[in-house]
Each structure stands twice: as C-alpha cells, then as structure tokens.
Scaffold this active site. Sequence first.
Site, PDB file in Angstrom:
ATOM      1  N   HIS A  54      35.451  86.825  20.440  1.00  0.00           N
ATOM      2  CA  HIS A  54      35.623  87.403  19.107  1.00  0.00           C
ATOM      3  C   HIS A  54      35.146  88.854  19.148  1.00  0.00           C
ATOM      4  O   HIS A  54      34.272  89.219  19.951  1.00  0.00           O
ATOM      5  CB  HIS A  54      34.809  86.637  18.075  1.00  0.00           C
ATOM      6  CG  HIS A  54      35.338  85.279  17.764  1.00  0.00           C
ATOM      7  ND1 HIS A  54      34.972  84.593  16.636  1.00  0.00           N
ATOM      8  CD2 HIS A  54      36.212  84.464  18.434  1.00  0.00           C
ATOM      9  CE1 HIS A  54      35.591  83.428  16.605  1.00  0.00           C
ATOM     10  NE2 HIS A  54      36.338  83.319  17.699  1.00  0.00           N
ATOM     11  N   GLU A  56      33.171  90.513  17.295  1.00  0.00           N
ATOM     12  CA  GLU A  56      31.730  90.686  17.099  1.00  0.00           C
ATOM     13  C   GLU A  56      30.951  90.408  18.379  1.00  0.00           C
ATOM     14  O   GLU A  56      30.048  91.167  18.745  1.00  0.00           O
ATOM     15  CB  GLU A  56      31.206  89.732  16.010  1.00  0.00           C
ATOM     16  CG  GLU A  56      31.848  89.908  14.672  1.00  0.00           C
ATOM     17  CD  GLU A  56      33.010  88.947  14.415  1.00  0.00           C
ATOM     18  OE1 GLU A  56      33.091  88.405  13.300  1.00  0.00           O
ATOM     19  OE2 GLU A  56      33.838  88.744  15.332  1.00  0.00           O
ATOM     20  N   CYS A  84      32.332  84.301  11.594  1.00  0.00           N
ATOM     21  CA  CYS A  84      32.310  82.841  11.687  1.00  0.00           C
ATOM     22  C   CYS A  84      30.881  82.396  12.040  1.00  0.00           C
ATOM     23  O   CYS A  84      30.006  83.231  12.295  1.00  0.00           O
ATOM     24  CB  CYS A  84      33.300  82.389  12.759  1.00  0.00           C
ATOM     25  SG  CYS A  84      32.759  82.757  14.449  1.00  0.00           S
ATOM     26  N   CYS A  87      29.602  83.926  15.424  1.00  0.00           N
ATOM     27  CA  CYS A  87      29.316  85.358  15.379  1.00  0.00           C
ATOM     28  C   CYS A  87      28.130  85.676  14.475  1.00  0.00           C
ATOM     29  O   CYS A  87      27.318  86.549  14.787  1.00  0.00           O
ATOM     30  CB  CYS A  87      30.566  86.120  14.952  1.00  0.00           C
ATOM     31  SG  CYS A  87      31.893  85.964  16.174  1.00  0.00           S
TER      32      CYS A  87
END
Length: 150
Positions: A54, A56, A84, A87
């Site tokens: 991801h 992040e 999410c 993260c």
Amino acid sequence: MNDRERWMRVALLEAEKAAAAGEVPVGAVVIGPSGEILAKDHNRTISANDPTAHAEILALRKAGKKIGNHRLSGCRLVVTLEPCPMCAGAAVHARVKEILFGAVDPKAGAVLTLFRIPTDERLNHRAVVIPGVLAKECAALLTEFFRSRR
C-alpha cells in the site's frame, strides 16, 4: 494554498501514477518534522504481487530508511484515502505525529470510519487525525478510476 493542501497535491500526483499503472489510485507522502518531504509512493499491490504494498507502507518504509530510524516521531503521514487497519497500525507503530487524509473509506477506513486505530487510548501511541484534506479531489480520482473499470 496551505501546507496540508500542498502535501496532499503531492500525494494526489502519486495516486495518479498508481492509476496509470492500473493500481487503485492511492498516494502517500511522509512529511518530516520541519515540513520537508521525506518520502512518497503509491499503491503497488498488483505490480509487486504484494498485499502489503500500500502507498502508506511503502512511503513509511522509505522515510524510515532515509532518516535511519524505524521511529518517525514528529512526522506526518499524508494519504489520499483513509488508511486501512494495516496502514493505520503501521503509522501508530512508526509513531507518526499526524495522519492527514483526503477521502473517507467506508469499506476499510481504520482512522475514523470503521475503526479509530490512531486515537485508540488502549494503544501506547496516538496520532492526531486530520480528515478531509482536498477530499473532493481525492474521492473524484477514486470514483473515476472505478467507473472506468466497470
């Protein structure tokens, strides 16, 4: 344009790179304590065959390597989409000072929508949450991406 909007514009450029590569358009930027950009990246889960890639996570990893520390105390995480659980948890473990995000994520948001991981008093670190930075632009990028795929 204030600093938050300027930082989010950088994250939006990263999100556009993700969309161009066929990835869900999410971009993230890590801002250092003095307001400098330490790291930036975008989603790469598909291209990397990595469910943890991801935006992040990738930006937090780069920032940690850049400063030579797994703790990002005093740093800000700027993301186009509400993080999410994975993260949000990584941001807490990294000890970021603030999490700024654009669009809310009604299906996986773990900062304000479904969970409130960064402000959960049961955890040993909390981050300030600043939602809605350029929210309409962030949401529009996601909406257009998914509309074009249907």
